[in-house]
Design a protein around this motif. Structure first.
Motif, short mmCIF file in Angstrom:
data_model
loop_
_atom_site.label_atom_id
_atom_site.label_comp_id
_atom_site.label_asym_id
_atom_site.label_seq_id
_atom_site.Cartn_x
_atom_site.Cartn_y
_atom_site.Cartn_z
N MET A 223 0.94 -1.33 0.10
CA MET A 223 -0.04 -0.15 0.12
C MET A 223 0.79 1.02 0.00
O MET A 223 1.79 1.20 0.57
CB MET A 223 -1.07 0.09 1.07
N PHE A 224 0.61 2.20 -0.82
CA PHE A 224 1.56 3.26 -0.75
C PHE A 224 0.83 4.58 -1.37
O PHE A 224 -0.26 4.67 -1.75
CB PHE A 224 2.72 2.93 -1.85
N GLU A 225 1.65 5.73 -1.06
CA GLU A 225 1.26 7.12 -1.56
C GLU A 225 2.51 7.74 -1.67
O GLU A 225 3.48 7.78 -1.18
CB GLU A 225 0.28 7.62 -0.60
N VAL A 226 2.43 8.49 -2.98
CA VAL A 226 3.53 9.31 -3.33
C VAL A 226 3.37 10.57 -3.35
O VAL A 226 2.20 11.31 -3.85
CB VAL A 226 3.84 8.94 -4.84
N ARG A 227 4.26 11.59 -2.86
CA ARG A 227 4.04 13.02 -2.65
C ARG A 227 5.08 13.64 -3.29
O ARG A 227 6.49 13.15 -3.10
CB ARG A 227 3.71 13.48 -1.28
N ALA B 234 11.62 16.65 -9.18
CA ALA B 234 11.87 16.86 -7.53
C ALA B 234 11.92 15.29 -7.00
O ALA B 234 11.40 14.53 -7.58
CB ALA B 234 10.59 17.59 -7.08
N SER B 235 12.40 15.37 -5.90
CA SER B 235 12.43 13.99 -5.25
C SER B 235 10.94 13.91 -4.64
O SER B 235 9.98 14.53 -4.72
CB SER B 235 13.30 14.14 -3.95
N CYS B 236 10.68 12.48 -4.25
CA CYS B 236 9.38 12.27 -3.79
C CYS B 236 9.38 11.55 -2.62
O CYS B 236 10.45 10.82 -2.45
CB CYS B 236 8.53 11.30 -5.01
N ARG B 237 8.46 11.83 -1.82
CA ARG B 237 8.09 11.01 -0.40
C ARG B 237 7.18 9.87 -0.66
O ARG B 237 6.28 10.09 -1.43
CB ARG B 237 7.75 12.00 0.52
N GLU B 238 7.77 8.91 -0.36
CA GLU B 238 6.43 7.53 -0.27
C GLU B 238 6.39 7.05 1.11
O GLU B 238 7.30 6.87 1.92
CB GLU B 238 7.05 6.68 -1.19
N ARG B 239 5.24 6.72 1.33
CA ARG B 239 4.84 6.16 2.48
C ARG B 239 4.39 4.82 2.33
O ARG B 239 3.20 4.49 1.39
CB ARG B 239 3.54 6.65 3.29
N VAL B 240 5.18 3.58 2.54
CA VAL B 240 4.83 2.34 1.93
C VAL B 240 4.57 1.43 3.11
O VAL B 240 5.24 1.37 4.17
CB VAL B 240 6.28 1.97 1.27
N TYR B 241 3.74 0.45 2.86
CA TYR B 241 3.47 -0.58 3.78
C TYR B 241 3.42 -2.03 3.07
O TYR B 241 2.78 -2.25 2.06
CB TYR B 241 1.78 -0.65 4.42
N VAL B 242 4.49 -2.71 3.44
CA VAL B 242 4.41 -4.22 2.80
C VAL B 242 3.43 -5.03 3.41
O VAL B 242 3.35 -5.04 4.46
CB VAL B 242 6.02 -4.44 2.83
N ASP C 69 0.38 9.92 -6.56
CA ASP C 69 0.03 8.48 -6.87
C ASP C 69 -0.09 7.75 -5.65
O ASP C 69 0.07 8.28 -4.50
CB ASP C 69 1.32 7.87 -7.70
N GLY C 70 -0.83 6.69 -5.79
CA GLY C 70 -0.92 5.73 -4.62
C GLY C 70 -1.86 4.67 -4.84
O GLY C 70 -2.39 4.35 -6.07
#
Length: 82
Positions: free
Chosen positions: A12-16, A73-81, A23-24
């Motif tokens: 599960m992810f979101e990209v900022r 730009a760089s992106c931040r991702e919140r990731v849940y495996v 994205d997500g």
């Protein structure tokens, strides 16, 4: 144990980018891909290789490892495996 090449990974992810969601995972459904086959950005694979099922992480992917030449730009991702 690291994730292996061709292993199916569900996340599960979101990209900022610059704080804006770009994205997500859709509809809370996991995104599934085959690890190491180029289906996701290289910077994501590089940072999740040692994650375990159930683990969560906030990661920063530099532009050059995210969207290549088009990356501005760089992106931040919140990731849940999963």
């Amino acid at each position: 144990m690291p994730i292996e090449i061709n292993q199916t990974v569900k996340i599960m992810f979101e990209v900022r980018v610059d704080g804006v969601l770009v994205d997500g995972s859709r509809s809370n459904k996991p995104f599934e891909f085959s690890f190491g086959t180029g289906q996701v950005i290289a910077g994501l694979e590089k940072r999740i290789i040692n994650m375990k099922a159930g683990e969560a992480a906030d990661i920063l992917v530099p532009a050059k490892e995210a969207y290549g030449e088009i990356g501005r730009a760089s992106c931040r991702e919140r990731v849940y495996v999963l």
